[in-house]
Scaffold this motif. Structure first.
Motif, PDB file in Angstrom:
ATOM      1  N   ILE A 796       0.835  -1.216   0.000  1.00 38.97           N
ATOM      2  CA  ILE A 796       0.000   0.000   0.000  1.00 38.97           C
ATOM      3  C   ILE A 796       0.866   1.262   0.000  1.00 38.97           C
ATOM      4  CG2 ILE A 796      -1.753   1.278   1.268  1.00 38.97           C
ATOM      5  CD1 ILE A 796      -2.836  -1.389   2.251  1.00 38.97           C
ATOM      6  N   PRO A 797       1.802   1.435   0.936  1.00 45.09           N
ATOM      7  CA  PRO A 797       2.649   2.638   0.854  1.00 45.09           C
ATOM      8  C   PRO A 797       3.530   2.639  -0.395  1.00 45.09           C
ATOM      9  CG  PRO A 797       3.433   1.167   2.579  1.00 45.09           C
ATOM     10  CD  PRO A 797       2.106   0.634   2.147  1.00 45.09           C
ATOM     11  N   ALA A 798       3.857   1.439  -0.921  1.00 38.57           N
ATOM     12  CA  ALA A 798       4.677   1.399  -2.135  1.00 38.57           C
ATOM     13  C   ALA A 798       3.927   1.974  -3.329  1.00 38.57           C
ATOM     14  CB  ALA A 798       5.121  -0.037  -2.417  1.00 38.57           C
ATOM     15  N   LEU A 799       2.620   1.765  -3.386  1.00 39.55           N
ATOM     16  CA  LEU A 799       1.839   2.348  -4.490  1.00 39.55           C
ATOM     17  C   LEU A 799       1.866   3.873  -4.432  1.00 39.55           C
ATOM     18  CD1 LEU A 799      -1.262  -0.049  -4.549  1.00 39.55           C
ATOM     19  CD2 LEU A 799       0.539   0.163  -6.286  1.00 39.55           C
ATOM     20  N   LEU A 800       1.679   4.427  -3.215  1.00 38.79           N
ATOM     21  CA  LEU A 800       1.764   5.888  -3.082  1.00 38.79           C
ATOM     22  C   LEU A 800       3.153   6.396  -3.417  1.00 38.79           C
ATOM     23  CD1 LEU A 800      -0.286   6.462   0.195  1.00 38.79           C
ATOM     24  CD2 LEU A 800      -0.959   7.033  -2.150  1.00 38.79           C
ATOM     25  N   CYS A 801       4.152   5.666  -2.987  1.00 38.63           N
ATOM     26  CA  CYS A 801       5.532   6.074  -3.279  1.00 38.63           C
ATOM     27  C   CYS A 801       5.819   6.006  -4.777  1.00 38.63           C
ATOM     28  CB  CYS A 801       6.501   5.183  -2.500  1.00 38.63           C
ATOM     29  SG  CYS A 801       8.220   5.714  -2.600  1.00 38.63           S
ATOM     30  N   THR A 802       5.234   5.026  -5.462  1.00 42.18           N
ATOM     31  CA  THR A 802       5.427   4.914  -6.917  1.00 42.18           C
ATOM     32  C   THR A 802       4.833   6.121  -7.630  1.00 42.18           C
ATOM     33  OG1 THR A 802       5.366   2.499  -6.757  1.00 42.18           O
ATOM     34  CG2 THR A 802       4.981   3.477  -8.919  1.00 42.18           C
ATOM     35  N   VAL A 803       3.625   6.517  -7.200  1.00 40.53           N
ATOM     36  CA  VAL A 803       3.012   7.705  -7.806  1.00 40.53           C
ATOM     37  C   VAL A 803       3.871   8.942  -7.545  1.00 40.53           C
ATOM     38  CG1 VAL A 803       0.975   9.196  -7.827  1.00 40.53           C
ATOM     39  CG2 VAL A 803       0.715   6.709  -7.618  1.00 40.53           C
ATOM     40  N   LEU A 804       4.398   9.045  -6.322  1.00 44.88           N
ATOM     41  CA  LEU A 804       5.249  10.184  -5.971  1.00 44.88           C
ATOM     42  C   LEU A 804       6.504  10.215  -6.836  1.00 44.88           C
ATOM     43  CD1 LEU A 804       6.074  12.537  -4.114  1.00 44.88           C
ATOM     44  CD2 LEU A 804       7.036  10.846  -2.549  1.00 44.88           C
ATOM     45  N   ILE A 805       7.174   9.079  -6.974  1.00 47.34           N
ATOM     46  CA  ILE A 805       8.401   9.016  -7.769  1.00 47.34           C
ATOM     47  C   ILE A 805       8.091   9.321  -9.237  1.00 47.34           C
ATOM     48  CG2 ILE A 805      10.259   7.507  -8.559  1.00 47.34           C
ATOM     49  CD1 ILE A 805      10.525   8.318  -5.651  1.00 47.34           C
ATOM     50  N   PHE A 806       7.012   8.741  -9.748  1.00 52.41           N
ATOM     51  CA  PHE A 806       6.649   8.923 -11.159  1.00 52.41           C
ATOM     52  C   PHE A 806       6.369  10.393 -11.466  1.00 52.41           C
ATOM     53  CE2 PHE A 806       3.691   9.043 -14.703  1.00 52.41           C
ATOM     54  CZ  PHE A 806       4.258   8.163 -15.611  1.00 52.41           C
ATOM     55  N   MET A 807       5.567  11.033 -10.637  1.00 58.10           N
ATOM     56  CA  MET A 807       5.198  12.421 -10.897  1.00 58.10           C
ATOM     57  C   MET A 807       6.362  13.364 -10.672  1.00 58.10           C
ATOM     58  SD  MET A 807       2.164  12.236 -11.997  1.00 58.10           S
ATOM     59  CE  MET A 807       1.794  13.985 -12.062  1.00 58.10           C
ATOM     60  N   ASP A 808       7.091  13.209  -9.561  1.00 48.58           N
ATOM     61  CA  ASP A 808       8.241  14.081  -9.299  1.00 48.58           C
ATOM     62  C   ASP A 808       9.263  13.980 -10.423  1.00 48.58           C
ATOM     63  OD1 ASP A 808       7.187  15.033  -7.035  1.00 48.58           O
ATOM     64  OD2 ASP A 808       8.682  14.241  -5.660  1.00 48.58           O
ATOM     65  N   GLN A 809       9.563  12.766 -10.836  1.00 53.40           N
ATOM     66  CA  GLN A 809      10.580  12.556 -11.860  1.00 53.40           C
ATOM     67  C   GLN A 809      10.147  13.137 -13.206  1.00 53.40           C
ATOM     68  OE1 GLN A 809      13.635  11.322 -11.608  1.00 53.40           O
ATOM     69  NE2 GLN A 809      14.048  11.413 -13.802  1.00 53.40           N
ATOM     70  N   HIS A 810       8.949  12.813 -13.637  1.00 52.52           N
ATOM     71  CA  HIS A 810       8.548  13.173 -14.998  1.00 52.52           C
ATOM     72  C   HIS A 810       8.178  14.640 -15.132  1.00 52.52           C
ATOM     73  CE1 HIS A 810       9.130   9.409 -16.810  1.00 52.52           C
ATOM     74  NE2 HIS A 810       8.079   8.776 -16.332  1.00 52.52           N
ATOM     75  N   ILE A 811       7.617  15.242 -14.109  1.00 52.08           N
ATOM     76  CA  ILE A 811       7.308  16.673 -14.211  1.00 52.08           C
ATOM     77  C   ILE A 811       8.601  17.473 -14.316  1.00 52.08           C
ATOM     78  CG2 ILE A 811       6.395  18.657 -12.959  1.00 52.08           C
ATOM     79  CD1 ILE A 811       4.165  16.932 -11.923  1.00 52.08           C
TER      80      ILE A 811
END
Length: 1044
Positions: A796-811
């Motif tokens: 569960i926290p890994a899913l939130l962390c994945t969204v965080l990494i994906f958005m921070d990195q790509h933006i």
């Protein structure tokens, strides 16, 4: 060719019947064509049958339903024979015009011109004719070069011999030689009078045009001009001799030449001239000898002129021996260095001569300025190089007149010199047919597009394409780093990135009770940064730890502490699951979704990060007031009774007792009140008294000195960075200072702090490579002492962390890859996410902090590597060429971070307020470049003072303010969530920005959104708007507005 003319009834109309070849005149298939001309310039191409009304069973003749057409193309009755090495073959003309005032001109006079395409209907416009000339096959001899133009006027002083005196020069803009000060004026946009352009057109049509003559000296050029004039005009021998003498006169430059320079010029003029085949080699030898005798001003001018440039010399003046104007336009077959003709030794390719009777010097001067301005026009310049006959020059002049904008008399001051614009729009729409197509606003909002964001539908399809795209550039990413600008960028980013890494490590150590601290943060930054810069698809991105990651780490630690779980082991499980989910996104081409991230999302997120930098800089400054308090006026009244003494601790801790015992101290016998601050701290004493603070006695002036350091650092860095566009120093010095602005600021403020001696807080760096806690190792087991269910609970926290990494990195990477940065080596979103995912898993197993793309540091990195044109014409602003794309700067920054443990003796001298000032500078400078910030300032501006942005031309102001207001609401919501306990859902808010942007389609039209929310820079959007307006004007015009 046989022809006859018939006068028709009617005022001023006449008929020319072109009967064609006499041999085919009587053939049944021959259909004679007729050109009908009116005095006003109207024409019609018809057959004799049409004229008599016999076509199709007898219809109305064209004279009964005549639709006037403007004659849009001017050519000579006889085409010029291009000289292939001799000067005797030139065009002959049968009309002569004397130079006279535009008031006395017979505006009704028209010449018969032969049309290239004598088809019925509209004739080719000058723009179409020019486009045909420029589209012709280009050979090496007629390849266009940059032109340096210089005009000299014939000067005859009393009691002195006549000579040519420099009057003006052009490379892109005009510079005049001031009469009184004998210095060159500032470059300015030339303003021409319409009569001078009309006189120039008349003189070219009746003058001498020599194309591609094989002359290699001024003598041969003069003989060629006089030979042609002898054929077409009535010059007597005395006038011919006087003209030749004038053309060979000495040229007087602004500065007196040295004896060596005059000797070289005189010997070169008298020595035998080389053949045409050896002209280029001889010109190079002359150029080398002439360059040695140049003064400082000439050398500076020569450096600003690009290599391969050629010269156009203009000679104008009065000559009493002439009864009518003499004009000659000469294009040499090969550029030849003519000593003394130009201020700097550049091979001459064009020569323009205008001599006329006395009394009209000002008119000759204006015609010369008009010709020089034409030769510096990009389109006419190419016509002058590629034109095959004299009529091509007239077509180029007619096209230039179509583009001219008239300044109304009485509404401006002609004595004012117009300052050159910062950016000159490209002239491609004048060169290429159909280049003006398009629309001012795209039908769909501009998005990130390109092959790197296409969904392939194959396993690892996008990742494989990214690798193939970046591999050919790998070695050039290291070769392109050999520049002082890269060194300045390394020093700047090292100083700017070192403090946040250590600060983040310190905050992480406080939140996790030393499980990860400054040492782990330094090692993680070094490891991740080096690997990322070596293998990432966009090495310009700088990795760092962000605020949301710190919040995430705090929540996980508190959960583990409450549940009696191992924090590092559970964190390792979350990191490995995050790596797995991120790799799934890589192999499924999920990074292609970046094309839905528009400027709205990018700038809202970037504004948040910039505000965080600004807030943290000021917030850390305010915290210093707690450590170093300020005495208020009320406290000063009792300041004489204030004291701070060292006393023995009333309740010493166990650690203190052990220290006293190991040191064998006689505690009761110590005179505590006589100890210094350092000795008291060493012996574990305590400070008591009204003048004591939390960490010892109050130190005066520290807080205010920290304020001075912070704001002085910000101001000095901003001033030095903006020095590039200032008028001080030379271009090279300004560029050097601007590149090293932050490093010079840092050194200056460190020295100032050292000399003043006030004990400001300094940067603390670990002095040895050692883990913060001894009860952990370099490898963390994902399970460790935790139960098995924690492995699955980490999903569960890994899913939130994945969204965080994906958005921070790509933006952040999307901001770096903006089109206005003009990146040439492509990008690799899938490859970037792959490298970050692998590094995240490695850091989880090693117990190191997680690192993703840092927005402000990445923007700062790109800004520090921007490249501008080095050699620009006088008055021309340097053009932005792109960014120096390479891997070395980021690589060296993180290598230096890893070596910081060996540089503690130097780094401990850096005051923390100076680093806070650099934070403030990075936040403010990054915020200034955002369109959102510019739109926010529009709210405070009256309409008449608002800048000329393109979206203000086409979007109602209320819609602009509404768009800005929505963006401010989103930014405010992001700030509130980030500072609240609900910061864990911050990644989901990044996704919500995309949805908000999609919902705005219901409130704004596509045209409005394409102008307010796209990735094109303002300059390119204005060019597209100009192209559209030009196409609309051309489409609305059914004929050529310029009468032939």
């Amino acid at each position: 060719m046989g022809c006859f003319r018939t006068q028709f009834s009617g005022p001023g109309s006449w008929l020319l019947l072109a009967l064609g070849n006499l041999k085919g005149l009587w053939q049944p298939s021959f259909t004679p064509r007729v050109w009908v001309f009116l005095e006003e310039g109207a024409c019609r191409n018809v057959t004799l049958g049409d004229l008599c009304g016999h076509r199709g069973g007898g219809g109305k003749g064209p004279l009964e339903s005549f639709a006037p057409l403007l004659l849009a193309e001017q050519e000579y009755d006889e085409e010029a024979v291009i000289d292939q090495g001799k000067w005797s073959s030139t065009a002959s003309f049968h009309s002569e015009h004397q130079l006279q005032s535009h008031r006395a001109r017979d505006v009704g006079r028209r010449r018969v011109m032969r049309s290239r395409s004598p088809s019925c209907g509209r004739q080719a416009s000058p723009a179409q004719r020019v486009q045909a000339i420029l589209g012709s096959q280009e050979d090496e001899q007629h390849a266009p070069h940059k032109l340096f133009c210089q005009m000299a006027e014939l000067c005859v002083a009393e009691g002195e011999a006549a000579e040519w005196k420099d009057a003006a020069r052009w490379f892109k803009f005009e510079e005049d030689l001031e009469d009184g000060s004998e210095c060159w004026s500032k470059p300015y946009v030339a303003t021409l009078s319409l009569p001078s352009l009309l006189e120039l057109r008349s003189l070219i049509s009746s003058g001498t045009v020599l194309l591609d003559i094989g002359a290699s000296s001024m003598e041969e050029i003069a003989d060629a001009i006089l030979h042609q004039q002898g054929q077409s005009s009535g010059l007597d021998e005395q006038a011919r001799a006087r003209v030749r003498e004038v053309l060979l006169l000495q040229h007087q430059s602004k500065e007196r030449k040295s004896f060596l320079a005059r000797a070289v010029a005189r010997v070169s003029a008298l020595s035998p001239q080389p053949s045409a085949d050896a002209a280029v080699a001889e010109g190079e030898r002359k150029q080398e000898s002439s360059t040695m005798a140049l003064g400082k001003e000439e050398l500076r001018l020569l450096k600003r002129i690009p290599s391969g440039a050629e010269a156009c010399s203009l000679l104008v003046g009065e000559l009493g021996a002439l009864q009518q104007p003499l004009l000659a336009f000469v294009r040499l077959a090969q550029a030849v260095l003519l000593p003394g003709l130009t201020q700097v030794p550049i091979p001459t390719r064009f020569l323009f001569v205008l001599l006329g009777p006395a009394g009209k010097a000002q008119q000759y001067h204006e015609v010369g300025r008009a010709m020089a301005t034409l030769m510096t026009d990009e389109v006419f310049q190419e016509v002058a190089y590629k034109g095959r006959k004299p009529g091509d020059l007239l077509a180029g002049l007619a096209e230039f007149l179509e583009q001219v904008k008239v300044l109304p008399a009485g509404q401006w001051d002609p004595s004012i010199r117009i300052k050159p614009p910062e950016k000159v729009p490209p002239q491609e729409k004048r060169k290429v047919p159909g280049a003006a197509g398009g629309s001012a606003a795209p039908s769909e909002p501009a998005r990130h597009t390109g092959p790197e964001l296409e969904w392939t539908g194959r396993f690892c399809g996008g990742f494989i394409q990214d690798v193939k795209r970046k591999v050919p550039w790998f070695w050039s990413d290291f070769r392109d780093a050999f520049s002082l600008q890269c060194l300045a960028s390394v020093l700047f980013l090292y100083c700017a990135g070192m403090s946040p890494v250590i600060t983040f490590g310190g905050l992480l150590g406080e939140a996790t009770e030393g499980c990860m601290s400054a040492m782990e943060s330094l090692m993680g930054a070094c490891l991740c940064g080096v690997v990322y810069c070596l293998f990432a698809g966009q090495p310009l991105t700088i990795l760092g730890s962000t605020g949301p990651i710190l919040v995430f780490e705090k929540i996980i630690y508190h959960f583990c502490k409450e549940q009696a779980l191992s924090y590092l082991s559970l964190r390792a499980c979350i990191g490995l699951w995050t790596t797995f989910f991120s790799l799934v996104l890589v192999v499924t081409d999920a990074s292609s979704l970046v094309r839905y991230i528009t400027r709205f999302t990018e700038e809202t997120y970037a504004s948040l990060i910039c505000l965080i930098f600004i807030y943290e800089a000021l917030e850390k400054l305010s915290q210093l007031r707690v450590t170093y308090p300020v005495h208020t006026p009320g406290a000063l009244a009792s300041y004489t009774n204030s004291s701070c003494e060292c006393v023995a601790p009333a309740q010493p801790s166990l650690e203190t007792l052990r220290f006293w015992e190991s040191s064998k101290l006689d505690v009761p016998g110590i005179a505590w009140h006589n100890l210094t601050v350092t000795e008291c701290r060493h012996l574990r004493g305590e400070f008591r008294g009204p003048a004591c603070g939390p960490h010892g006695p109050y130190v005066p002036n520290v807080f205010f000195w920290c304020c001075i350091l912070l704001f002085s650092t910000f101001a000095l860095a901003s001033f030095l960075k903006n020095l590039r566009s200032s008028p001080f120093f030379t271009t090279k010095v300004r560029s050097l200072i601007s590149d090293f602005a932050v490093f010079l600021t840092l050194v200056t403020m460190v020295l100032t702090d050292y000399l003043v001696g006030i004990p400001s807080p300094k940067l603390h760096v670990p002095s040895e490579i050692k883990l913060t806690r001894d009860d952990r190792g370099w490898f963390i087991s994902p399970l460790g002492p935790n139960p098995v269910w924690t492995v699955f609970a980490a999903l569960i926290p890994a899913l939130l962390c994945t969204v965080l990494i994906f958005m921070d990195q790509h933006i952040t990477v999307a901001i770096v890859n903006r089109k206005d940065h003009k990146l040439k080596k492509g990008c690799g979103y899938h490859l970037d996410l792959f490298v970050v995912s692998v590094l995240l898993g490695v850091c989880s197993l090693m117990g190191l902090p997680w690192f993703v793309a840092a927005t402000v540091l990445s923007i700062t990195h790109v800004n520090s590597l921007k490249v501008e044109s080095a050699g620009s014409a006088p008055g021309e602003q340097p053009r932005f060429l792109g960014v120096r794309e390479q891997r070395v700067t980021g690589l060296m920054v993180f290598v230096l971070m890893g070596c910081s443990v060996f540089l503690t003796s130097v780094l401990k001298l850096i005051p923390m307020p100076v680093l806070y000032g650099i934070f403030l500078y990075m936040g403010v400078s990054s915020l200034r470049g955002l369109q959102f910030f510019k739109r926010l300032l529009l709210v405070l501006m009256p309409s008449k003072h608002q800048p000329d942005f393109l979206y203000l031309r086409h979007v109602p102001l209320r819609k602009v303010h509404l768009f800005t207001f929505i963006q401010v609401l989103c930014l405010t919501l992001l700030c509130l969530i980030k500072m609240s306990p609900a910061a864990l859902i911050f990644p989901l808010l990044d996704l919500a920005l995309v949805l908000v942007r999609k919902a705005m389609d219901f409130w704004f039209s596509k045209r409005e959104l394409s102008l307010l929310d796209d990735l094109l820079p303002e300059r390119r959007k204005k060019e597209e708007s100009a192209k559209t307006e030009g196409q609309q004007e051309e489409g609305c015009s059914c004929c050529n507005p310029y009468p032939g």
